[in-house]
Design a protein around this motif. Structure first.
Motif, PDB file in Angstrom:
ATOM      1  N   TRP A 165       0.812  -1.221   0.000  1.00  0.00           N
ATOM      2  CA  TRP A 165       0.000   0.000   0.000  1.00  0.00           C
ATOM      3  C   TRP A 165       0.845   1.271   0.000  1.00  0.00           C
ATOM      4  CZ3 TRP A 165      -2.347  -4.445   0.730  1.00  0.00           C
ATOM      5  CH2 TRP A 165      -3.689  -4.550   0.400  1.00  0.00           C
ATOM      6  N   TRP A 166       2.008   1.236   0.615  1.00  0.00           N
ATOM      7  CA  TRP A 166       2.817   2.446   0.680  1.00  0.00           C
ATOM      8  C   TRP A 166       3.765   2.574  -0.497  1.00  0.00           C
ATOM      9  CZ3 TRP A 166       2.977   7.122   2.157  1.00  0.00           C
ATOM     10  CH2 TRP A 166       4.162   7.830   2.235  1.00  0.00           C
ATOM     11  N   ALA A 274       8.254   2.562  10.485  1.00  0.00           N
ATOM     12  CA  ALA A 274       7.931   3.543  11.531  1.00  0.00           C
ATOM     13  C   ALA A 274       6.438   3.849  11.556  1.00  0.00           C
ATOM     14  CB  ALA A 274       8.735   4.821  11.303  1.00  0.00           C
ATOM     15  N   GLY A 275       5.858   4.064  10.382  1.00  0.00           N
ATOM     16  CA  GLY A 275       4.430   4.360  10.338  1.00  0.00           C
ATOM     17  C   GLY A 275       3.574   3.183  10.753  1.00  0.00           C
ATOM     18  N   SER A 303      -2.209   6.808   5.186  1.00  0.00           N
ATOM     19  CA  SER A 303      -2.589   8.060   5.844  1.00  0.00           C
ATOM     20  C   SER A 303      -1.612   8.419   6.943  1.00  0.00           C
ATOM     21  CB  SER A 303      -4.006   7.935   6.417  1.00  0.00           C
ATOM     22  OG  SER A 303      -4.956   7.692   5.398  1.00  0.00           O
ATOM     23  N   ALA A 304      -1.177   7.409   7.705  1.00  0.00           N
ATOM     24  CA  ALA A 304      -0.227   7.679   8.793  1.00  0.00           C
ATOM     25  C   ALA A 304       1.100   8.188   8.246  1.00  0.00           C
ATOM     26  CB  ALA A 304      -0.021   6.409   9.620  1.00  0.00           C
ATOM     27  N   LEU A 305       1.603   7.556   7.197  1.00  0.00           N
ATOM     28  CA  LEU A 305       2.886   7.972   6.644  1.00  0.00           C
ATOM     29  C   LEU A 305       2.785   9.310   5.923  1.00  0.00           C
ATOM     30  CD1 LEU A 305       4.141   4.519   5.380  1.00  0.00           C
ATOM     31  CD2 LEU A 305       5.032   5.841   7.293  1.00  0.00           C
ATOM     32  N   TRP A 513      -3.708  10.061  13.009  1.00  0.00           N
ATOM     33  CA  TRP A 513      -3.115   8.887  12.379  1.00  0.00           C
ATOM     34  C   TRP A 513      -1.824   8.428  13.043  1.00  0.00           C
ATOM     35  CZ3 TRP A 513      -5.999   5.962   9.601  1.00  0.00           C
ATOM     36  CH2 TRP A 513      -7.042   6.496   8.861  1.00  0.00           C
ATOM     37  N   LEU A 514      -1.163   9.294  13.763  1.00  0.00           N
ATOM     38  CA  LEU A 514       0.089   8.926  14.404  1.00  0.00           C
ATOM     39  C   LEU A 514      -0.050   8.709  15.901  1.00  0.00           C
ATOM     40  CD1 LEU A 514       2.553  11.304  12.542  1.00  0.00           C
ATOM     41  CD2 LEU A 514       2.157   8.876  12.111  1.00  0.00           C
TER      42      LEU A 514
END
Length: 563
Positions: A165-166, A274-275, A303-305, A513-514
């Protein structure tokens, strides 16, 4: 011969040399096992020819024969135990070719460019890693896509689902290059035989340690496990060096494919890790504890990254890649694959059930604030007041003394704060209440709630970790250590403050998100609540929190709705 060819040759030779050392250990063990039988044969042959005659030698012959029979029986027992023991297999979501033809095409093209055998199948793991896994053992063939053809000896390519996904398609290909290159050394007969030997020993040890064995069956397995442990101890260094040689050879071979892009793609691996870690510990874990599992974790990592890229100067610019084709487009049904990987992640990292039920339901990201965050706050606030009732703490003075208020909590904690005060007593009570509720919650980590999961690309069947890794307790990979009583108390007081802010000041639950659950005041996230709450919990000082409440407009004397 180029430098790359020399490096690959050196790595391959080192791996093959270590593989031969492992096979020699197996041969020596077999030689020791058949030595008494060989001696018995020599003694009986000598007696038949008239040598070594007499009653004494007859006694020696039959004694050695008895020892040889016992040793051979024990050897057969150990060999059968090692051969029948099922090696550990990573819990994954299988990806059949009809569910991801483009992904299979990419991997096969990569294998052709590397001049190595293509993996036999592809599977997803809910983690930021990728590897090759041998699933040719006959005990692993039944019911698995990975070993659909019994004669297929190629390993399975396991890909970390967050990568799909990323990462973009070109980045994924670059990251997978050194992994796919490992199929070359895996096809070498000596390396394959050495790996089977080591995996068999490891599986035999695990089988012997499994609980629930009776005395009749447990004693032989325990002995076989003891012998396997001795052999594995002798093999450990050689096995480690063999795998280093395999990895070195694969890495050197992969340098011929997308070498420049691989450097940039490796940066994305670190960022994805990390994300993913933040998403699991800050966002998914609160939902799992509430009996809900986010069904789109891999989409959430994007979304987080993206948010991390916005906040972190070092990650600035990474989000610009999102305009390129994502690797998840290589799947026919990425949403179904994401859901299956998300459910498996909940099993591995939290110990949730294998399938949805009344107390274990999926939740979309749009529903997360109302169905997870708000419910979490009100559940913790209700537990806080129940413990206060148990301790005999009177209700705060209000128009209706029967309703729960924030003022009651603050008056109790500010009475005589510090060590030994009401904060410590309340923290112990909350810790005990949480432990009791978790112990009484069915379906979170017990083997009685196993069974095949549902969902996944194509067939949608996620492989059950209990079936693959034995009946051990779940979660297999707990995300966080147990929380202390003080940490739990601070969380519960903060939850009570958030409930009061929502009910009396027009605030709203939100999702960061984080950082996970967030309090939104006027549409903006408030990040300054932790310090005044700690001042109240640890020092019994209510003034910082009173100032915060006044700034936000929260009425501590007003009733709060609980669950």
């Amino acid at each position: 011969m180029s430098g790359i060819d020399v490096g690959e040759e050196l790595g391959a030779r080192a791996a093959q040399a270590r593989a031969l050392s492992l096979l020699r250990i197996r041969s020596r063990a077999l030689a020791v096992a058949i030595l008494p039988a060989a001696v018995a044969v020599v003694l009986f042959a000598a007696g038949a020819q008239g040598h070594l005659a007499g009653p004494a030698w007859d006694t020696v012959r039959w004694t050695v024969l008895g020892v040889a029979v016992v040793v051979l029986l024990v050897t057969v027992l150990v060999a059968v135990s090692v051969a029948r023991a099922r090696p550990a297999m990573s819990p994954t979501v299988p990806v059949p070719e009809e569910g991801a033809p483009d992904l299979y095409r990419l991997v096969r093209d990569l294998a052709d460019r590397l001049d190595v055998p293509a993996p036999s199948a592809i599977a997803l793991t809910p983690d930021c890693d990728s590897w090759l896994e041998d699933r040719t053992h006959r005990a692993l063939r039944r019911g698995t896509v990975a070993a659909a053809e019994a004669g297929d000896a190629a390993p399975v390519l396991v890909i970390g689902s967050p990568f799909l996904w990323w990462m973009r398609v070109a980045e994924l290909r670059a990251v997978l290059a050194p992994v796919v290159a490992g199929t070359g050394p895996s096809a070498h007969p000596d390396i394959a035989a050495a790996r089977r030997f080591v995996r068999g020993l490891d599986a035999s040890i695990a089988d012997a340690a499994a609980p629930g064995r009776g005395a009749v069956r447990g004693a032989p397995l325990a002995f076989a496990g003891w012998v396997s442990r001795l052999l594995l101890r002798a093999c450990r260094d050689h096995a480690a060096e063999m795998e280093r040689g395999v990895a070195a050879a694969a890495s050197v071979r992969a340098q011929t494919v997308d070498h420049g892009l691989r450097i940039a793609a490796q940066e994305q691996v670190g960022l994805a890790y990390a994300g993913w870690d933040r998403l699991l510990t800050r966002v998914a874990l609160p939902a799992w504890r509430m009996g809900r599992w986010p069904s789109r974790l891999d989409a959430g990592v994007v979304s987080a990254l993206t948010e991390l890229s916005r906040r972190d100067r070092l990650a600035d610019g990474f989000a610009l890649r999102l305009g390129e084709r994502p690797a998840c487009d290589l799947l026919e049904e990425p949403g179904v694959a994401d859901e299956a990987a998300s459910l498996l992640a909940a099993r591995l990292f939290h110990g949730g059930p294998a399938e949805s039920g009344p107390g274990w339901a999926p939740v979309d990201w749009q529903q997360y604030p109302d169905e997870v965050v708000d419910r979490k706050w009100r559940t913790e606030a209700a537990r806080l007041h129940r413990v206060l009732d148990t301790l005999g703490v009177p209700r705060a003075s209000a128009a209706d003394p029967a309703v729960p208020t924030l003022a009651r909590v603050m008056e109790h904690l500010s009475g005589s704060g510090g060590p030994g005060g009401p904060g410590e007593e309340l923290a112990a009570g909350i810790g005990a209440a949480v432990a009791r509720e978790e112990a009484a919650t069915p379906g979170h980590g017990g083997p009685e709630h196993g069974g095949p999961g549902h969902g996944g690309p194509g067939s949608g069947a996620a492989e059950d970790p209990l079936d693959l890794w034995g009946p051990g307790p779940l979660p297999l990979f707990p995300l966080q250590p147990p929380r202390t009583g003080t940490e739990l108390l601070a969380d519960h007081v903060a939850a009570m403050v958030c409930c009061a802010a929502v009910d009396t000041a027009g605030a709203a639950p939100g999702l960061d998100w984080l950082d996970g659950p967030a309090l939104l005041v006027g549409g903006e996230r408030r990040v300054d609540l932790a310090t005044p709450v700690l001042s109240l919990v640890e020092d019994g000082d209510p003034d910082p929190l009173l100032s915060w409440l006044a700034e936000v407009g929260v009425r501590s004397d007003k009733p709060v709705r609980l669950v």
